[in-house]
Write an enzyme that holds these catalytic residues in place. Sequence first.
Site, PDB file in Angstrom:
ATOM      1  NE  ARG A 242      -3.736  -2.249   2.467  1.00 13.55           N
ATOM      2  CZ  ARG A 242      -3.505  -3.443   2.973  1.00 13.55           C
ATOM      3  NH1 ARG A 242      -2.314  -3.687   3.533  1.00 13.55           N
ATOM      4  NH2 ARG A 242      -4.424  -4.397   2.942  1.00 13.55           N
ATOM      5  CE  LYS A 272      -7.819  -0.764   4.688  1.00 15.94           C
ATOM      6  NZ  LYS A 272      -8.313  -0.807   3.300  1.00 15.94           N
ATOM      7  CG  HIS A 342      -4.590   1.175  -3.143  1.00 15.97           C
ATOM      8  ND1 HIS A 342      -5.341   0.081  -3.492  1.00 15.97           N
ATOM      9  CD2 HIS A 342      -4.378   1.073  -1.809  1.00 15.97           C
ATOM     10  CE1 HIS A 342      -5.587  -0.645  -2.428  1.00 15.97           C
ATOM     11  NE2 HIS A 342      -5.012  -0.088  -1.388  1.00 15.97           N
ATOM     12  NE  ARG A 345      -2.998  -3.641  -1.607  1.00 10.96           N
ATOM     13  CZ  ARG A 345      -2.471  -4.565  -0.820  1.00 10.96           C
ATOM     14  NH1 ARG A 345      -1.143  -4.635  -0.677  1.00 10.96           N
ATOM     15  NH2 ARG A 345      -3.235  -5.424  -0.165  1.00 10.96           N
ATOM     16  CG  HIS A 374      -5.714  -9.776   0.514  1.00 11.87           C
ATOM     17  ND1 HIS A 374      -5.943 -10.004  -0.822  1.00 11.87           N
ATOM     18  CD2 HIS A 374      -5.626  -8.423   0.655  1.00 11.87           C
ATOM     19  CE1 HIS A 374      -6.004  -8.844  -1.471  1.00 11.87           C
ATOM     20  NE2 HIS A 374      -5.803  -7.884  -0.598  1.00 11.87           N
ATOM     21  CE1 TYR A 384       3.706 -25.978   6.367  1.00 14.33           C
ATOM     22  CE2 TYR A 384       1.849 -25.246   5.024  1.00 14.33           C
ATOM     23  CZ  TYR A 384       3.038 -25.935   5.149  1.00 14.33           C
ATOM     24  OH  TYR A 384       3.580 -26.571   4.059  1.00 14.33           O
TER      25      TYR A 384
END
Length: 435
Positions: A242, A272, A342, A345, A374, A384
């Site tokens: 970002r 964020k 942005h 992304r 995410h 993991y």
Amino acid sequence: MLSDVEIRTTKPKLKPFKLADSNQLYLVITPNGSKLWRMKYVFDGKEKTQSFGPYPLIGLSAARQMRDEARRLLLDGIDPAAAKRQQVQASIESSRLTFAVVAAEWFELNRGKWAVRHGNDVLRSLKRDAFPHIGKIPICELTPPKIVETLRLVEDREAIETAKRLRQRISGVFGYAIAAGYVDRDPSEKVDAALKPLPRKGHQPAITDLATLTKMLSDVEDEYARGITRLAVRFIALTAVRPGELRGACWDEFENLDGDKPLWRIPAERMKGSLERKVEVGGDHLVPLAHQSVAILNVARKLLGSRHLVFPNDRDVNRPMSENAIGYLINRAGYRGRHVPHGFRASFSTIMNEWANRDGAPGDRDVIDLMLAHVPRNKVEVAYNRAGYMPRRRELAQVWADKLTAGLVPPEAVAHRPSQPLSTGRSRRVRRPFS
């Protein structure tokens, strides 16, 4: 019993004297002409006096009502004078509990739950948009119209979403105030109906075709700009972080830049979302760096030295690059409305997911989500995923970098292009590649 006519026409004497009404209510008339309401009563075996105020500010009818209220308190076993002192003290304390004071208590209570970045945003919005208008008002006196008036000032800047967030924060302050016993209601709770609706949001403009994206980067790097700004554009395109995370990048966040596993560890407090959410996905965001990204960092270090910030402000190296610097450069290159910082992304996600469908390995789509920070769909395997998928994340970062930079000039050339157009004649300016 007294009458208003008797009270008005009675003249003062050389010494104070009393005019009796009924049920221990009387008026004291002093030599200077003042007329003061008093009431005698007995509490806990002691004779006491209750003062009600001066006449005519307190009329005969009002004085009798105050006397009757005092008698009701006595029937309940309450000392009227003590009750009045408590009421006065409560009123004083209430006047001290301004919105700004209570908001500060609320902020201190919650700041530990928030990321530093989010906490700073909350405090800044209250100081800028709320405190100047309602900060000095006792919180118990705030009304819905006053709160709407404050929010309207934010809406007038066309900051509709900011006004909505400010209302939520004001409501959060009132929620705390209710729990603390300062107030018994939230006047901001129902004001949404009086605010402007949020404009319909579209997706942030982003180029999602690889060839067009590489051409855009080439055009941007041909534009006049500070060398560090050009490098920042290429670096954000490679890392797909970002814009705020890029601007705040510090040298001490980078690891093993001279080794075979270079890494950018972005602290959780700069990411964020809430701290709980970040703990859920493992805290710090780990960005494996392709060799093209490391090359950019090496050039940036030569350009500006090893100061605290990697991409500092033009005027103050201790402050991050302006939040508009990259966007303005993209616009100047002719891509206004087609791509924003942005948007890199979305570019990375779209292009790499298409590649994963054709040529990738099973699970690559989940790896790409992790690279974008995410929240994984399968939260049971979060720990993991962060460790086990790192080799694949590093491989995909290199795949993306190889695709994106194919045909682009080396970062050294990007940094040393002129920052301003060269003028002619005696006023010709000298190139400043390090500005």
